[in-house]
Design an enzyme around this catalytic site. Structure first.
Site, PDB file in Angstrom:
ATOM      1  N   LYS A  56       0.806  -1.216   0.000  1.00 26.26           N
ATOM      2  CA  LYS A  56       0.000   0.000   0.000  1.00 26.26           C
ATOM      3  C   LYS A  56       0.841   1.269   0.000  1.00 26.26           C
ATOM      4  CE  LYS A  56      -4.016  -0.488   0.030  1.00 26.26           C
ATOM      5  NZ  LYS A  56      -4.982  -0.793  -1.060  1.00 26.26           N
ATOM      6  N   SER A 274      -2.742 -12.763   3.496  1.00 22.90           N
ATOM      7  CA  SER A 274      -3.190 -12.521   2.116  1.00 22.90           C
ATOM      8  C   SER A 274      -2.126 -12.978   1.114  1.00 22.90           C
ATOM      9  CB  SER A 274      -3.579 -11.052   1.885  1.00 22.90           C
ATOM     10  OG  SER A 274      -2.447 -10.229   1.837  1.00 22.90           O
TER      11      SER A 274
HETATM   12  N1  PMP Z   1      -3.381  -7.839   1.283  1.00 18.53           N
HETATM   13  C1  PMP Z   1      -3.216  -6.962   2.280  1.00 18.53           C
HETATM   14  C2  PMP Z   1      -2.521  -7.412   3.531  1.00 18.53           C
HETATM   15  C3  PMP Z   1      -3.698  -5.663   2.149  1.00 18.53           C
HETATM   16  O1  PMP Z   1      -3.555  -4.785   3.158  1.00 18.53           O
HETATM   17  C4  PMP Z   1      -4.383  -5.305   0.956  1.00 18.53           C
HETATM   18  C5  PMP Z   1      -4.950  -3.922   0.836  1.00 18.53           C
HETATM   19  N2  PMP Z   1      -6.267  -3.850   1.346  1.00 18.53           N
HETATM   20  C6  PMP Z   1      -4.532  -6.250  -0.055  1.00 18.53           C
HETATM   21  C7  PMP Z   1      -4.007  -7.512   0.148  1.00 18.53           C
HETATM   22  C8  PMP Z   1      -5.293  -5.970  -1.328  1.00 18.53           C
HETATM   23  O2  PMP Z   1      -4.724  -4.951  -2.113  1.00 18.53           O
HETATM   24  P1  PMP Z   1      -5.635  -4.018  -2.999  1.00 18.53           P
HETATM   25  O3  PMP Z   1      -6.311  -3.043  -2.075  1.00 18.53           O
HETATM   26  O4  PMP Z   1      -4.685  -3.329  -3.912  1.00 18.53           O
HETATM   27  O5  PMP Z   1      -6.637  -4.844  -3.703  1.00 18.53           O
END
Ligand code: PMP
Length: 318
Positions: A56, A274
């Site tokens: 991010k 994630s």
């Molecule tokens: N994994 C984590 C740990 C995140 O903080 C985020 C951001 N919300 C994402 C995945 C997904 O990324 P994006 O917002 O670009 O879809």
């Protein structure tokens, strides 16, 4: 054949913290792909190596950069406001602190204690929202605050702000193309705001329409995949482009957690859940191929999740 990136991330001053955003390495998964033919390779973009520790940094910096320059935010009397479940807030707070911009964040009260402490340490003002309403509750609270106090806040609205996906379109994707010598065949990413998937996906399709784009999302609205959204039941991000994905893979929390442990133990990659979900999806894709280069994104490291119990319930309790 693979090269590490030489592309400079955009608009930064030399020697600044911001100049360290982007240009992350692409790391090959080796032991987890032992059973695959050598003509199939899986790589992960190591986004935890960004200065505030996650993917991010890219959109946060792009949004902050975009805001003051376009007259949307006057830091002398306005604060940047957004909703976040953690990483975007940490990125805003990091660069906000370095630039002297006040940051106000609507955050679900059940965000991990590690994350809340980091946000407070970086000087962000936190507005805690109902844990039962999850990230959607935080979105609604940020909207309400923005509507009630337009003078006080610049509402960055990461779910709706093109500077989010454009950070990947202009940064992450060109890096992936360069690092794979243009040979990437499949791109896999989890969906949160969808900025990572949308920005990379658009750029990669422009580069080569044959590149397959696969999104990964939780298989259920109740899940433990921090940072990801179950799009059918969540407030749909305005930047989400449902025509982009060639395929979507649903991942359940337990298999993502198990994979997160395997990434640590078999690859030495101590990443967040994630990333485990992204790896499950990337390996699912890789197993269908006879030849190909699959690239995914590992959004952050495991530190912020250490209070979760699954780390101790593992295969290797010995
Ligand atoms: N994994 C984590 C740990 C995140 O903080 C985020 C951001 N919300 C994402 C995945 C997904 O990324 P994006 O917002 O670009 O879809």
């Amino acid at each position: 054949m693979l090269t590490q990136p030489r592309i400079k991330f955009l608009y930064t001053e030399p020697d600044s913290l911001e100049s360290r955003v982007g240009n992350t390495p692409l790391i090959r998964l080796k032991r987890l792909t032992d059973d695959l033919p050598s003509s199939v390779q899986v790589f992960a973009k190591a986004e935890w190596l960004n200065p505030s520790g996650s993917v991010k940094d890219r959109p946060a910096l792009n949004i902050i950069h975009d805001a003051p320059n376009s007259g949307k935010l006057d830091p002398t009397h306005q604060r940047l406001l957004d909703s976040t479940s953690g990483n975007m807030g940490i990125a805003y707070a990091t660069f906000g602190a370095a630039r002297g911009i006040g940051i106000t964040l609507a955050v679900p009260a059940n965000a991990s204690p590690e994350r809340l402490s980091i946000l407070k340490t970086l000087g962000a003002e936190l507005i805690l929202t109902d844990p039962l309403e999850g990230s959607d509750g935080a979105i609604l609270e940020a909207r309400r605050l923005a509507q009630e106090n337009p003078e006080r806040y610049y509402y960055a609205n990461q779910y709706n702000n093109p500077a989010n996906w454009q950070a990947h379109y202009n940064g992450t994707a060109p890096e992936i193309i360069e690092q794979t010598d243009g040979q990437v065949t499949h791109f896999v990413a989890g969906l949160g705001t969808s900025g990572t998937f949308t920005g990379n996906g658009r750029r990669l399709k422009e580069f080569d329409p044959g590149i397959q784009l696969i999104s990964a999302q939780p298989n259920d609205s109740f899940h433990g995949l921090e940072g990801l959204k179950h799009i059918p039941t969540a407030i749909k991000p305005a930047i989400y482009d449902e025509t982009l994905a060639d395929d979507n893979i649903s991942v359940n929390t337990e298999e993502a957690q198990e994979m997160t442990l395997r990434l640590a133990r078999d690859e030495g990659l101590f990443v967040g859940v994630s990333s485990g979900a992204a790896a499950v999806a990337a390996l699912t894709v890789a197993r269908t191929l006879e030849t190909g280069i699959v690239v995914t994104v590992f959004p952050d490291a495991g530190f912020k999740y250490l209070s979760e119990r699954f780390w101790n319930q593992s295969q290797g309790e010995n």
